[in-house]
Design a protein around this motif. Sequence first.
Motif, PDB file in Angstrom:
ATOM      1  N   ARG A   1     -38.241   6.908   6.106  1.00  0.00           N
ATOM      2  CA  ARG A   1     -39.046   7.090   4.899  1.00  0.00           C
ATOM      3  C   ARG A   1     -39.803   8.405   4.960  1.00  0.00           C
ATOM      4  O   ARG A   1     -39.826   9.179   3.990  1.00  0.00           O
ATOM      5  N   ALA A   2     -40.462   8.660   6.114  1.00  0.00           N
ATOM      6  CA  ALA A   2     -41.247   9.886   6.260  1.00  0.00           C
ATOM      7  C   ALA A   2     -40.353  11.118   6.191  1.00  0.00           C
ATOM      8  O   ALA A   2     -40.731  12.131   5.591  1.00  0.00           O
ATOM      9  N   ARG A   3     -39.172  11.054   6.781  1.00  0.00           N
ATOM     10  CA  ARG A   3     -38.268  12.197   6.748  1.00  0.00           C
ATOM     11  C   ARG A   3     -37.835  12.510   5.323  1.00  0.00           C
ATOM     12  O   ARG A   3     -37.791  13.678   4.916  1.00  0.00           O
ATOM     13  N   LEU A   4     -37.517  11.464   4.562  1.00  0.00           N
ATOM     14  CA  LEU A   4     -37.095  11.706   3.191  1.00  0.00           C
ATOM     15  C   LEU A   4     -38.246  12.241   2.353  1.00  0.00           C
ATOM     16  O   LEU A   4     -38.073  13.192   1.574  1.00  0.00           O
ATOM     17  N   VAL A   5     -39.416  11.643   2.485  1.00  0.00           N
ATOM     18  CA  VAL A   5     -40.570  12.096   1.716  1.00  0.00           C
ATOM     19  C   VAL A   5     -40.912  13.535   2.074  1.00  0.00           C
ATOM     20  O   VAL A   5     -41.195  14.361   1.190  1.00  0.00           O
ATOM     21  N   ARG A   6     -40.872  13.867   3.353  1.00  0.00           N
ATOM     22  CA  ARG A   6     -41.157  15.236   3.774  1.00  0.00           C
ATOM     23  C   ARG A   6     -40.125  16.206   3.192  1.00  0.00           C
ATOM     24  O   ARG A   6     -40.482  17.289   2.681  1.00  0.00           O
ATOM     25  N   ALA A   7     -38.845  15.820   3.247  1.00  0.00           N
ATOM     26  CA  ALA A   7     -37.806  16.683   2.695  1.00  0.00           C
ATOM     27  C   ALA A   7     -37.955  16.840   1.188  1.00  0.00           C
ATOM     28  O   ALA A   7     -37.773  17.936   0.641  1.00  0.00           O
TER      29      ALA A   7
END
Length: 224
Positions: free
Chosen positions: A85-91
Amino acid sequence: MNEVWTGLRTDLEGGWEVISMGGPAIWAIAALSVITLALILWKAWRLALLGAWNGGRRTRRAVEQWGAGQETEALALVEGRRSCRARLVRAAMRARRDFDDAAAQAETERVARALLARARTGLRPLELIATIAPLLGLLGTVLGMIAAFQALQEAGSRADPAALAGGIWEALLTTAAGMAVAIPASMALTWFESVADRLRHEMEDAATRIFLRPLAVEPISQAA
């Protein structure tokens, strides 16, 4: 203590005798059971690394801050986080700031596909095991029944019903073993698929909320 070890040794010897009665099919099913257990443990560990069990509270807070216009603070919340989730939101946040809408959406979709592929890694082998384990059990049963009836034919009028019954239950043993492997494999597969679907839904929701809010700053591509 000696009685415990004696009982354990007896149980193990009995287990090996039962496995040897099933023939090659039961050995293949036993190997599948070990592989199934290893896959389930490995997949649970991989999903834990992807943050499937942490609830995503930090990510939701980052999305809320982004919606409130606190872009720098929102990025800081998910910076360095390893959950999907964090990786997608950051991207999505970085793409939203660095590219135009079309390019940002394409980059976010690319990252989402890669993360979801990682979340679904290992599900196909479990699906295959859930499919072929009962078939192997059925194959072992058919071969065992053929051997039992061949023995009955050779015995002729001197056939012993007890020996025939023993051959039949030995043949049916592989079917039971195949189902015993297929049922937990199918249950684990359904559980892991539900976890992956939940992650996909949460990631889609977070990305949509990020793209719905207009930027407080101009994208770099436009400023250049």
